[in-house]
Design an enzyme around this catalytic site. Structure first.
Site, PDB file in Angstrom:
ATOM      1  CB  SER A 264      -0.853   0.013   1.269  1.00 26.34           C
ATOM      2  OG  SER A 264       0.008   0.001   2.397  1.00 26.34           O
ATOM      3  CE  LYS A 265       0.746   8.491  -1.229  1.00 33.90           C
ATOM      4  NZ  LYS A 265       1.523   8.707  -0.038  1.00 33.90           N
TER       5      LYS A 265
END
Ligand code: GLU
Length: 513
Positions: A264-265
């Site tokens: 994920s970011k």
């Protein structure tokens, strides 16, 4: 040219992240491997989630990597337009066709009525609180209302959607090229909205209609779309396009470095690596540094991404985009998730930097020198890049690792001073300075000869003086070949730095003595 046609179909709802980029790359490589066409289609039917600049960002990111579409909103092509918001009338036509064939229906339920239905089902302890083949019978739609009522409502412009009439009891199956047979029972599916109340299609309808009209032969996309695939299969059947239905290949996820869940970011931010191809500024003004601006070369990223989930079947690791285009095959896509390893991306960058021509490397360094207000001749720049090129991960490392070759040390690493600097070292270097001074010529060999002569006399090994010498010249404890450093600095500057260190570190010497 083969008839293989694939598409990358992003929604411009934000920056493209590394997972989307890999999907684009795999589509592109598959097209190349088959001599087919790669299409970029912008899926912007969810107007509420559109983000300004995202479409342009996607084009620029692909362009940076050399992933050039054969057809796209920018490049045009025989099956355009390639932006879904420009094709709304096409989707409406097919939605109405499905209604007229009793394969879809108008639904007039308000948000409150839908909520009431879900509440009722919940109270009755029904697991799936869905609008489906059972519940549709008690709702307000063209299956329950009379023909006249429906005509009246439509004429009055009462807000409505079109829903797909999913069969009650049927197995829906298809063969995924990566996962094999996928089977789903239609009783678990809801009557998905295919046309929204504003007349815009939902993703499912627009996606299937376009894949068909654009003659897409293979749908290669992320695993997160696998649950939508049965609905798409049903749409192909309802639209009578089953015979030309594309093949599906759902790509496994990219996982966090430890393999625990999807990358994920947030995770990327936490670990300090980029996740977007090029710089991206969020609507709230937050800036995200891209792989490009971080110093990654496009060839490193395509090579890295290609091997993140695809196995060439041999030990070879370095592949140009063209080589990948010939070698790629869907059969060799790894079925399990691929762990993201930023060290591997850095390794690729290192390899590709080494391959750069001296001119390119010189240009990187020259640009950084200039923006730091420093000047140096081409000769010196050339020598520095040669000295450092095997030790750098990013182009900017040439300057950051070699700054001391242009600027005299302003300070000396206290830890190295503490461990490696003493009275003896200072005295030895003082003498070394004298012999440098009396030497007529200057280069790395002479520097080495003078040093080894003096070491021999003192009965010292190289290891005893090198750390102190390096500290005096560069201010730090590690770096490339010191003799070459002295050659690049030149005789006068070498002497000046030795003097400076001996004077500045005199206090330390006295304290320790
Ligand atoms: N618009 C979808 C996305 O944003 C496309 C999925 C697909 O390739 O079908 O990823």
């Amino acid at each position: 040219m083969s008839n293989v046609r694939v598409r990358f179909a992003p929604s411009p709802t934000g920056a493209l992240h590394i997972g989307g980029l890999r999907t684009a790359l795999y589509n592109y490589l598959f097209a190349k491997s088959k001599g087919g066409q790669f299409i970029l289609r912008i899926e912007d039917t969810d107007q509420a989630r559109l983000v300004e600049g995202a479409e342009e960002y996607i084009s620029q990111a692909l362009e940076w990597l050399g992933i050039v579409p054969d057809e796209s909103p920018k490049h045009g092509g025989p099956y355009g337009p390639y932006r879904q918001s420009d094709r709304v009338d096409i989707y409406q036509k097919y939605a109405k066709q499905l209604v007229s064939e009793d394969l879809a229906y108008y639904a007039f339920d308000t948000a409150e009525e839908l909520q009431a239905m879900r509440d009722r089902l919940k109270a009755e302890k029904v697991a799936n609180q869905q609008y489906n083949s059972v519940t549709r019978a008690s709702m307000s739609n063209s299956l329950t209302l009379s023909k006249q009522e429906v005509t009246d409502l439509l004429e009055k412009g009462v807000p409505h959607v079109i829903r797909l009439k999913v069969p009650a009891k049927e197995d829906i199956r298809f063969e995924d090229l990566i996962r094999g047979w996928v089977k789903i029972h239609s009783s678990t599916m809801d009557d998905k909205v295919i046309l929204k109340s504003g007349g815009f299609p939902t993703y499912h309808l627009a996606n299937v209609v376009d894949d068909h009209l654009m003659k897409i032969t293979h749908v290669i996309r992320g695993e997160e779309w696998l649950p939508s695939a049965p609905l798409h299969v049903l749409l192909y059947r309802f639209l009578n396009w089953e015979d030309s239905m594309p093949e599906f290949a759902h790509l496994p996820l990219i996982l966090k470095p430890d393999g625990n869940g999807k990358l994920s970011k947030r995770e990327a931010d936490k670990q300090g690596f980029p996740i977007f191809p090029i710089n991206w500024t969020n609507s709230n003004g937050t800036k995200n540094i891209g792989f490009k601006e971080h110093g990654y070369l496009p060839e490193s990223i395509t090579n890295f991404l290609a091997l993140l989930g695809w196995n060439p079947g041999n030990d070879r690791e370095l592949y140009s985009l063209d080589d990948l285009g010939s070698a790629f095959s869907l059969e060799r896509i790894v079925k399990s998730g691929a762990k993201f390893d930023i060290n591997k991306a850095q390794w690729f960058n290192q390899q590709y930097l080494r391959d750069k021509s001296p001119e390119e490397l010189n240009n990187y360094l020259a640009a950084d020198l200039e923006s730091s207000g420093l000047k140096a001749g081409n000769d010196k720049i050339q020598k520095v890049t040669e000295l450092l090129k095997d030790r750098i991960v990013f182009p900017q490392d040439l300057f950051s690792n070699g700054r001391y070759l242009f600027v005299s040390p302003e300070q000396y690493d206290p830890q190295v001073v503490q461990k490696k600097w003493d009275h003896e070292t200072a005295a030895f270097l003082q003498e070394y300075r004298e012999s440098i001074n009396s030497s007529e010529n200057w280069n790395a060999e002479i520097a080495h000869q003078l040093l080894s002569d003096q070491l021999e006399q003192a009965k010292w090994g190289f290891g005893k003086i090198m750390p102190g010498l390096r500290l005096a010249l560069t201010g730090i404890g590690k770096g490339p070949d010191l003799m070459k450093i002295m050659e690049i600095l030149g005789k006068d500057e070498t002497i000046r730095r030795l003097n400076q260190a001996i004077t500045r570190l005199a206090n330390t010497t006295i304290k320790k003595a």
